[in-house]
Design a protein around this motif. Structure first.
Motif, PDB file in Angstrom:
ATOM      1  N   ASP A 131      44.781  46.228  31.785  1.00  0.00           N
ATOM      2  CA  ASP A 131      43.588  46.181  31.721  1.00  0.00           C
ATOM      3  C   ASP A 131      43.234  46.825  33.155  1.00  0.00           C
ATOM      4  OD1 ASP A 131      43.219  44.359  29.636  1.00  0.00           O
ATOM      5  OD2 ASP A 131      43.583  42.676  30.729  1.00  0.00           O
ATOM      6  N   THR A 132      41.530  47.156  33.012  1.00  0.00           N
ATOM      7  CA  THR A 132      41.244  48.051  34.404  1.00  0.00           C
ATOM      8  C   THR A 132      40.628  46.732  35.277  1.00  0.00           C
ATOM      9  OG1 THR A 132      39.176  48.072  33.071  1.00  0.00           O
ATOM     10  CG2 THR A 132      40.523  50.012  32.876  1.00  0.00           C
ATOM     11  N   TYR A 133      40.662  45.769  35.016  1.00  0.00           N
ATOM     12  CA  TYR A 133      40.103  44.669  35.873  1.00  0.00           C
ATOM     13  C   TYR A 133      41.073  43.621  35.910  1.00  0.00           C
ATOM     14  CZ  TYR A 133      38.747  41.893  31.968  1.00  0.00           C
ATOM     15  OH  TYR A 133      38.670  40.977  30.772  1.00  0.00           O
ATOM     16  N   LYS A 134      40.731  42.738  37.243  1.00  0.00           N
ATOM     17  CA  LYS A 134      41.477  41.524  37.229  1.00  0.00           C
ATOM     18  C   LYS A 134      40.331  40.292  37.430  1.00  0.00           C
ATOM     19  CE  LYS A 134      42.320  42.284  42.175  1.00  0.00           C
ATOM     20  NZ  LYS A 134      43.206  42.643  43.120  1.00  0.00           N
TER      21      LYS A 134
ATOM     22  N   PRO B  24      43.480  40.047  32.152  1.00  0.00           N
ATOM     23  CA  PRO B  24      42.839  39.023  31.755  1.00  0.00           C
ATOM     24  C   PRO B  24      42.229  39.219  30.214  1.00  0.00           C
ATOM     25  CG  PRO B  24      41.642  39.960  33.512  1.00  0.00           C
ATOM     26  CD  PRO B  24      43.150  40.828  33.344  1.00  0.00           C
ATOM     27  N   GLY B  25      42.359  40.513  30.045  1.00  0.00           N
ATOM     28  CA  GLY B  25      41.756  40.941  28.632  1.00  0.00           C
ATOM     29  C   GLY B  25      42.117  40.306  27.526  1.00  0.00           C
ATOM     30  N   LEU B  26      43.507  39.749  27.361  1.00  0.00           N
ATOM     31  CA  LEU B  26      44.069  38.884  26.477  1.00  0.00           C
ATOM     32  C   LEU B  26      43.034  37.489  26.087  1.00  0.00           C
ATOM     33  CD1 LEU B  26      47.892  39.115  26.938  1.00  0.00           C
ATOM     34  CD2 LEU B  26      46.609  39.661  24.785  1.00  0.00           C
ATOM     35  N   ILE B  27      42.616  37.082  27.393  1.00  0.00           N
ATOM     36  CA  ILE B  27      41.740  36.105  27.127  1.00  0.00           C
ATOM     37  C   ILE B  27      40.670  36.233  26.374  1.00  0.00           C
ATOM     38  CG2 ILE B  27      40.172  34.164  28.395  1.00  0.00           C
ATOM     39  CD1 ILE B  27      42.217  34.847  30.938  1.00  0.00           C
ATOM     40  N   GLU B  28      39.990  37.364  26.395  1.00  0.00           N
ATOM     41  CA  GLU B  28      38.893  37.544  25.441  1.00  0.00           C
ATOM     42  C   GLU B  28      39.032  37.706  23.997  1.00  0.00           C
ATOM     43  OE1 GLU B  28      36.274  40.560  28.724  1.00  0.00           O
ATOM     44  OE2 GLU B  28      36.824  41.141  26.861  1.00  0.00           O
ATOM     45  N   ARG B  29      40.339  37.656  23.694  1.00  0.00           N
ATOM     46  CA  ARG B  29      40.887  37.710  22.146  1.00  0.00           C
ATOM     47  C   ARG B  29      40.473  36.453  21.524  1.00  0.00           C
ATOM     48  NH1 ARG B  29      46.566  37.691  20.457  1.00  0.00           N
ATOM     49  NH2 ARG B  29      45.206  36.963  18.675  1.00  0.00           N
ATOM     50  N   GLY B  30      40.169  35.264  22.330  1.00  0.00           N
ATOM     51  CA  GLY B  30      40.064  34.125  21.815  1.00  0.00           C
ATOM     52  C   GLY B  30      39.129  33.114  22.308  1.00  0.00           C
TER      53      GLY B  30
ATOM     54  N   LYS C  70      30.613  31.432  31.038  1.00  0.00           N
ATOM     55  CA  LYS C  70      30.454  29.683  30.803  1.00  0.00           C
ATOM     56  C   LYS C  70      30.972  29.198  31.912  1.00  0.00           C
ATOM     57  CE  LYS C  70      30.621  30.167  25.756  1.00  0.00           C
ATOM     58  NZ  LYS C  70      31.421  29.559  24.424  1.00  0.00           N
ATOM     59  N   LEU C  71      32.076  29.373  32.563  1.00  0.00           N
ATOM     60  CA  LEU C  71      32.531  28.648  33.641  1.00  0.00           C
ATOM     61  C   LEU C  71      31.487  28.912  34.951  1.00  0.00           C
ATOM     62  CD1 LEU C  71      36.200  29.566  33.317  1.00  0.00           C
ATOM     63  CD2 LEU C  71      35.261  27.442  32.617  1.00  0.00           C
ATOM     64  N   ARG C  72      31.053  30.124  35.019  1.00  0.00           N
ATOM     65  CA  ARG C  72      30.276  30.557  36.276  1.00  0.00           C
ATOM     66  C   ARG C  72      29.005  29.565  36.134  1.00  0.00           C
ATOM     67  NH1 ARG C  72      29.599  35.829  35.267  1.00  0.00           N
ATOM     68  NH2 ARG C  72      31.773  36.303  35.881  1.00  0.00           N
ATOM     69  N   LYS C  73      28.513  29.263  35.014  1.00  0.00           N
ATOM     70  CA  LYS C  73      27.208  28.611  34.738  1.00  0.00           C
ATOM     71  C   LYS C  73      27.567  27.072  35.182  1.00  0.00           C
ATOM     72  CE  LYS C  73      24.611  31.217  31.509  1.00  0.00           C
ATOM     73  NZ  LYS C  73      24.543  31.306  29.817  1.00  0.00           N
ATOM     74  N   LEU C  74      28.877  26.865  35.187  1.00  0.00           N
ATOM     75  CA  LEU C  74      28.927  25.309  35.468  1.00  0.00           C
ATOM     76  C   LEU C  74      29.475  25.216  36.935  1.00  0.00           C
ATOM     77  CD1 LEU C  74      31.366  24.575  32.347  1.00  0.00           C
ATOM     78  CD2 LEU C  74      29.036  23.578  32.851  1.00  0.00           C
ATOM     79  N   GLY C  75      29.326  26.464  37.602  1.00  0.00           N
ATOM     80  CA  GLY C  75      29.563  26.307  39.150  1.00  0.00           C
ATOM     81  C   GLY C  75      30.886  26.876  39.431  1.00  0.00           C
ATOM     82  N   ALA C  76      31.875  27.329  38.411  1.00  0.00           N
ATOM     83  CA  ALA C  76      33.128  28.105  39.108  1.00  0.00           C
ATOM     84  C   ALA C  76      32.879  29.455  39.843  1.00  0.00           C
ATOM     85  CB  ALA C  76      33.879  28.682  37.587  1.00  0.00           C
ATOM     86  N   LYS C  77      33.621  29.525  40.698  1.00  0.00           N
ATOM     87  CA  LYS C  77      33.467  30.831  41.545  1.00  0.00           C
ATOM     88  C   LYS C  77      34.533  31.706  41.024  1.00  0.00           C
ATOM     89  CE  LYS C  77      32.160  29.261  46.021  1.00  0.00           C
ATOM     90  NZ  LYS C  77      32.304  29.096  47.239  1.00  0.00           N
ATOM     91  N   ILE C  78      34.061  32.550  39.887  1.00  0.00           N
ATOM     92  CA  ILE C  78      35.021  33.615  39.205  1.00  0.00           C
ATOM     93  C   ILE C  78      34.417  35.006  39.134  1.00  0.00           C
ATOM     94  CG2 ILE C  78      33.988  32.383  37.036  1.00  0.00           C
ATOM     95  CD1 ILE C  78      36.415  32.925  35.752  1.00  0.00           C
ATOM     96  N   ARG C  79      34.921  35.920  39.267  1.00  0.00           N
ATOM     97  CA  ARG C  79      34.338  37.123  39.328  1.00  0.00           C
ATOM     98  C   ARG C  79      35.473  38.355  38.964  1.00  0.00           C
ATOM     99  NH1 ARG C  79      35.206  40.156  43.892  1.00  0.00           N
ATOM    100  NH2 ARG C  79      36.038  38.883  45.595  1.00  0.00           N
ATOM    101  N   ARG C  80      35.162  39.488  38.513  1.00  0.00           N
ATOM    102  CA  ARG C  80      35.828  40.618  37.995  1.00  0.00           C
ATOM    103  C   ARG C  80      35.880  41.267  39.307  1.00  0.00           C
ATOM    104  NH1 ARG C  80      35.124  42.461  31.653  1.00  0.00           N
ATOM    105  NH2 ARG C  80      35.074  40.378  30.773  1.00  0.00           N
ATOM    106  N   GLU C  81      37.253  42.297  39.247  1.00  0.00           N
ATOM    107  CA  GLU C  81      37.292  43.240  40.268  1.00  0.00           C
ATOM    108  C   GLU C  81      37.987  44.209  39.552  1.00  0.00           C
ATOM    109  OE1 GLU C  81      37.730  42.075  44.761  1.00  0.00           O
ATOM    110  OE2 GLU C  81      39.544  42.706  44.119  1.00  0.00           O
ATOM    111  N   PRO C  82      37.817  45.559  39.824  1.00  0.00           N
ATOM    112  CA  PRO C  82      38.552  46.554  39.255  1.00  0.00           C
ATOM    113  C   PRO C  82      39.949  46.654  39.768  1.00  0.00           C
ATOM    114  CG  PRO C  82      36.430  47.485  40.365  1.00  0.00           C
ATOM    115  CD  PRO C  82      36.713  46.103  40.660  1.00  0.00           C
ATOM    116  N   VAL C  83      41.070  46.985  38.946  1.00  0.00           N
ATOM    117  CA  VAL C  83      42.351  46.801  39.295  1.00  0.00           C
ATOM    118  C   VAL C  83      42.379  48.650  39.745  1.00  0.00           C
ATOM    119  CG1 VAL C  83      44.983  46.676  38.694  1.00  0.00           C
ATOM    120  CG2 VAL C  83      43.068  44.978  38.064  1.00  0.00           C
TER     121      VAL C  83
END
Ligand code: EPZ
Length: 420
Positions: free
Chosen positions: A2-5, A394-400, A407-420
């Protein structure tokens, strides 16, 4: 690669309301089923996930006309132009459920040449029971050069599965829906997505009874018409969100779900000391006190789903006491535990059993996703951990999971993408 993490900074309790998406494992069965119909089908509540996109490509390659309305979560499939029964490996390797095209094309043409499937590396995953069912229905099945070739006029028969198999039950149901005569599936899988497929086929003119029990009776029909159908919400996404809410000691209400599909998980969360309250199409998860360790044995529905074993193992890493997980469905579904060791998890694996010794804290670390639900487990662990967790592949997660980060960000999670 994947090009991002994903970067997750843990410790934020998830709070608020979230809508669960349509089911992956039902969608990947209902989309191929549309090929058996003589008229266009409109399927609603369709998740915008990689597996659906792959199936759309495959159906278009076969000659179907497919349009997807992301805003309305609606896919329209016109099978009238389908004029091919061969699906090459370069397409089928992209997902596991591509083998459902065998059952669908056998039902439509009496012939199917489909490349071996891909999918999560969680064990051996043979499909001998699928082939046993096709042969019982009158197909001649050979395997050569990475292709499964099946040919024959579908004729009703009794099929006894050596063990309950979701894929086998679905695939043989697809092949049998227009067979000459009656078919009975014995020792059949009872998962909600098996029932959803039977409901779709019946809505299009099929005559299937007993789905959801271990005996499914199918009266072959001449043809299936088109129509509109709404797939059920995703049982495993619902469970993953419930676990994430408990893991962050948040207060989350999951809307658009079916609480009765979640009973085995709800029971385990209550046993741990988590508050779970059901409404008719919503589930609210809140903490009460400390989380107690519990034992999990994965089983066919309505037992504890193997797909939730992995996210649940992350939650158990910080429970008070020792938890045992006994994975009875797949041979190699603990890879995520080795990743979580780097976050401070105390786990021991003995073949199909994992011993998890609860620790007071996990800490952020770089980890790698090995399969879809392992990815969900690592996201849950990252949400629980002190500090920042880097999740590679993390691309595998998008399969399902549809838009899980959002959704998690809207619930307050601190989650973001960064290029690898
Ligand atoms: C489906 O896989 C799901 N995938 C899996 O979800 C899920 O974990 C599994 O059912 C069990 O619920 C889809 O629906 C696309 P099985 P499937 O046939 O059909 C053995 C996810 O994360 N078996 O019920 O492959 C098999 O090896 C995925 O969404 C045979 O021996 O599961 C396994 O040990 C991962 N011969 C057991 O049966 C066969 O012919 C159950 O497999 C078929 C299966």
């Amino acid at each position: 690669m994947d090009t991002y993490k994903l970067l997750i900074t843990g410790g934020q309790p998830l709070k608020g309301d979230v809508e669960v998406s349509g089911g992956k494992n039902t969608s990947v069965a209902v989309i191929p089923a549309a090929l058996i119909c003589d008229e266009p089908c409109v399927i609603e509540n369709m998740p915008d996930i990689e597996d659906v996109h792959v199936l759309r490509d495959i159906l278009e390659l076969l000659g179907a006309r497919v349009s997807y309305d992301d805003a309305l979560k609606r896919i329209t499939i016109d099978p009238r132009g389908v004029n091919d029964c061969t699906v090459p490996y370069r397409q089928t390797r992209r997902m596991r459920a591509s083998y459902y095209l065998l059952g669908a094309l056998l039902a439509r043409f009496g012939e199917a040449n489909v490349g071996y499937p891909g999918g999560c590396a969680i064990g051996n995953r043979p499909f001998d029971q699928h082939i046993k069912g096709f042969r019982a229905l009158g197909a001649e099945v050979t395997e050569s050069n990475g292709m499964i070739c099946a040919k024959g006029t579908m004729t009703g028969a009794a099929v006894y599965f050596d063990r309950p198999t979701v894929g086998g039950t679905i695939n043989v149901m697809l092949a049998a829906v227009k067979a000459k005569g009656n078919t009975v599936l014995l020792n059949a899988a009872k998962e909600p997505h098996v029932v959803d497929l039977a409901n779709f086929l019946n809505a299009m003119g099929g005559r299937i009874k007993g789905a959801g029990t271990d005996t499914i009776r199918i009266r072959g029909v001449e043809s299936l018409h088109g129509g509109t159908y709404t797939v059920i919400p995703d049982q495993i996404e619902t469970g993953t969100l419930m676990i994430a809410a408990a893991a962050t000691r948040g207060d989350v209400t999951i809307h658009g779900c079916i609480p009765t599909h979640m009973e085995s998980l709800t029971a385990k969360l209550l046993e741990m000391g988590v508050s779970v309250t059901d409404a008719d199409d919503a589930i609210r998860v809140r903490p009460i006190g400390a989380h107690r360790a519990v034992n999990i044995k994965t089983q066919e529905y309505p037992g504890f789903p193997t797909d939730l074993q992995q996210p649940m193992s992350a939650l158990l890493c910080m429970a008070q006491g020792n938890s045992l997980i006994y994975e009875t469905i797949f041979e190699s579904r603990f890879k995520h535990l080795s990743e979580m060791r780097r976050m401070g998890a105390h786990v021991q694996i003995m073949e199909q059993t994992a011993l998890i010794e609860g620790v007071p804290e996990l800490h952020g670390a770089p980890v790698t996703v090995t399969d879809l639900r392992a990815g969900a487990a690592l996201v849950v662990a990252g949400l629980m951990a002190t500090g920042t967790t880097e999740i590679y592949e993390p691309g595998l997660i998008e399969r399902g999971y549809e838009h899980l980060e959002e959704k998690l960000r809207k619930l307050g999670a601190k989650i973001r993408r960064e290029p690898v």
